[in-house]
Write a protein that holds these residues in place. Structure first.
Motif, mmCIF file in Angstrom:
data_model
loop_
_atom_site.group_PDB
_atom_site.id
_atom_site.type_symbol
_atom_site.label_atom_id
_atom_site.label_comp_id
_atom_site.label_asym_id
_atom_site.label_seq_id
_atom_site.Cartn_x
_atom_site.Cartn_y
_atom_site.Cartn_z
ATOM 1 N N ILE A 31 -4.724 6.368 -4.312
ATOM 2 C CA ILE A 31 -3.342 6.017 -3.937
ATOM 3 C C ILE A 31 -2.516 5.716 -5.186
ATOM 4 C CG2 ILE A 31 -1.914 4.258 -2.807
ATOM 5 C CD1 ILE A 31 -4.164 4.073 -0.655
ATOM 6 N N LYS A 32 -3.068 4.894 -6.086
ATOM 7 C CA LYS A 32 -2.345 4.527 -7.315
ATOM 8 C C LYS A 32 -2.064 5.737 -8.193
ATOM 9 C CE LYS A 32 -4.203 -0.130 -7.509
ATOM 10 N NZ LYS A 32 -5.235 -0.982 -8.092
ATOM 11 N N SER A 33 -2.937 6.719 -8.177
ATOM 12 C CA SER A 33 -2.783 7.908 -9.023
ATOM 13 C C SER A 33 -1.955 9.009 -8.370
ATOM 14 C CB SER A 33 -4.162 8.476 -9.370
ATOM 15 O OG SER A 33 -4.911 7.535 -10.088
ATOM 16 N N SER A 34 -1.619 8.836 -7.114
ATOM 17 C CA SER A 34 -0.874 9.864 -6.380
ATOM 18 C C SER A 34 0.626 9.643 -6.541
ATOM 19 C CB SER A 34 -1.248 9.835 -4.897
ATOM 20 O OG SER A 34 -2.597 10.151 -4.733
ATOM 21 N N ILE A 35 1.217 10.449 -7.391
ATOM 22 C CA ILE A 35 2.659 10.370 -7.635
ATOM 23 C C ILE A 35 3.345 11.401 -6.748
ATOM 24 C CG2 ILE A 35 4.444 10.599 -9.404
ATOM 25 C CD1 ILE A 35 2.177 9.950 -11.442
ATOM 26 N N ASN A 36 4.473 11.020 -6.159
ATOM 27 C CA ASN A 36 5.245 11.917 -5.284
ATOM 28 C C ASN A 36 4.408 12.474 -4.133
ATOM 29 O OD1 ASN A 36 7.527 11.628 -6.954
ATOM 30 N ND2 ASN A 36 6.783 13.250 -8.297
ATOM 31 N N LYS A 37 3.601 11.632 -3.535
ATOM 32 C CA LYS A 37 2.738 12.085 -2.440
ATOM 33 C C LYS A 37 3.540 12.262 -1.154
ATOM 34 C CE LYS A 37 0.910 7.479 -1.323
ATOM 35 N NZ LYS A 37 1.917 6.685 -1.965
ATOM 36 N N SER A 38 3.068 13.155 -0.311
ATOM 37 C CA SER A 38 3.754 13.445 0.952
ATOM 38 C C SER A 38 3.140 12.664 2.117
ATOM 39 C CB SER A 38 3.698 14.943 1.247
ATOM 40 O OG SER A 38 2.356 15.357 1.396
ATOM 41 N N TRP A 39 2.143 11.836 1.847
ATOM 42 C CA TRP A 39 1.431 11.096 2.878
ATOM 43 C C TRP A 39 1.602 9.599 2.645
ATOM 44 C CZ3 TRP A 39 -2.479 8.505 0.252
ATOM 45 C CH2 TRP A 39 -2.854 9.060 -0.976
ATOM 46 N N LYS A 40 1.407 8.843 3.698
ATOM 47 C CA LYS A 40 1.519 7.379 3.624
ATOM 48 C C LYS A 40 0.188 6.785 3.164
ATOM 49 C CE LYS A 40 4.780 7.107 7.459
ATOM 50 N NZ LYS A 40 6.016 6.786 6.849
ATOM 51 N N ASP A 41 0.267 5.667 2.462
ATOM 52 C CA ASP A 41 -0.939 4.996 1.972
ATOM 53 C C ASP A 41 -1.943 4.732 3.099
ATOM 54 O OD1 ASP A 41 0.385 4.999 -0.430
ATOM 55 O OD2 ASP A 41 0.619 2.819 -0.563
ATOM 56 N N THR A 42 -1.432 4.414 4.274
ATOM 57 C CA THR A 42 -2.316 4.101 5.405
ATOM 58 C C THR A 42 -3.092 5.320 5.904
ATOM 59 O OG1 THR A 42 -0.456 4.398 6.916
ATOM 60 C CG2 THR A 42 -0.934 2.142 6.199
ATOM 61 N N SER A 43 -2.709 6.512 5.482
ATOM 62 C CA SER A 43 -3.391 7.745 5.910
ATOM 63 C C SER A 43 -4.579 8.107 5.035
ATOM 64 C CB SER A 43 -2.406 8.916 5.894
ATOM 65 O OG SER A 43 -1.332 8.667 6.738
ATOM 66 N N ILE A 44 -4.800 7.382 3.951
ATOM 67 C CA ILE A 44 -5.820 7.774 2.983
ATOM 68 C C ILE A 44 -7.208 7.900 3.608
ATOM 69 C CG2 ILE A 44 -6.230 5.412 2.152
ATOM 70 C CD1 ILE A 44 -6.346 8.555 -0.036
ATOM 71 N N HIS A 45 -7.595 6.974 4.472
ATOM 72 C CA HIS A 45 -8.946 7.023 5.041
ATOM 73 C C HIS A 45 -9.121 8.214 5.981
ATOM 74 C CE1 HIS A 45 -10.091 3.369 3.091
ATOM 75 N NE2 HIS A 45 -8.991 2.785 3.531
ATOM 76 N N LEU A 46 -8.097 8.535 6.735
ATOM 77 C CA LEU A 46 -8.140 9.718 7.602
ATOM 78 C C LEU A 46 -8.252 10.987 6.753
ATOM 79 C CD1 LEU A 46 -7.846 11.134 10.368
ATOM 80 C CD2 LEU A 46 -5.382 11.054 10.005
#
Length: 124
Positions: A31-46
């Motif tokens: 999450i910290k390394s993802s710049i300009n991501k198109s997804w929400k932090d809460t979606s990371i586990h999915l």
């Protein structure tokens, strides 16, 4: 690789982080390394669960965080392998030739000798 792996935009963004960092990362580090991501932090586990099912990442181990341990993830397929199975294979012949021409024009003499050796082995 058994079948062709297709990644969504969000999955590709996570893979780009793992490929760039070249080390096993926790979900928080991704999450910290993802710049300009198109997804929400809460979606990371999915997203990580889907990538695990696609066998493009694996659990590499555990890492101590501030209060507990977190799983770390690493890529099981290189960025180059993904590029060739996804992007290169869908290029038309002219684009493939242009791509290979750029590689050859920018290769050192030593790299060209290796390419020549590979071609000789394949077509002799």
């Amino acid at each position: 690789m058994a079948g062709k792996i297709r990644l969504t935009k969000s999955e590709r963004e996570i893979m780009d982080v793992l490929w760039e960092k070249r080390e096993a990362l926790t979900s928080s580090e991704i999450i910290k390394s993802s710049i300009n991501k198109s997804w929400k932090d809460t979606s990371i586990h999915l997203l990580l669960r889907v990538l695990l099912k696609k066998n493009i990442i694996e659990v590499a181990g555990l890492k101590k965080t501030t209060r507990n341990y977190a799983r770390t993830f690493k890529a099981t397929m290189s960025q180059y392998d993904y590029f060739f199975q996804e992007d290169f294979q869908t290029m038309d012949l002219d684009r493939k030739i242009q791509f290979m021409k750029i590689i050859i024009e920018n290769a050192s003499l030593e790299e060209l000798e290796v390419i020549n050796s590979i071609l000789c082995k394949l077509y002799s």
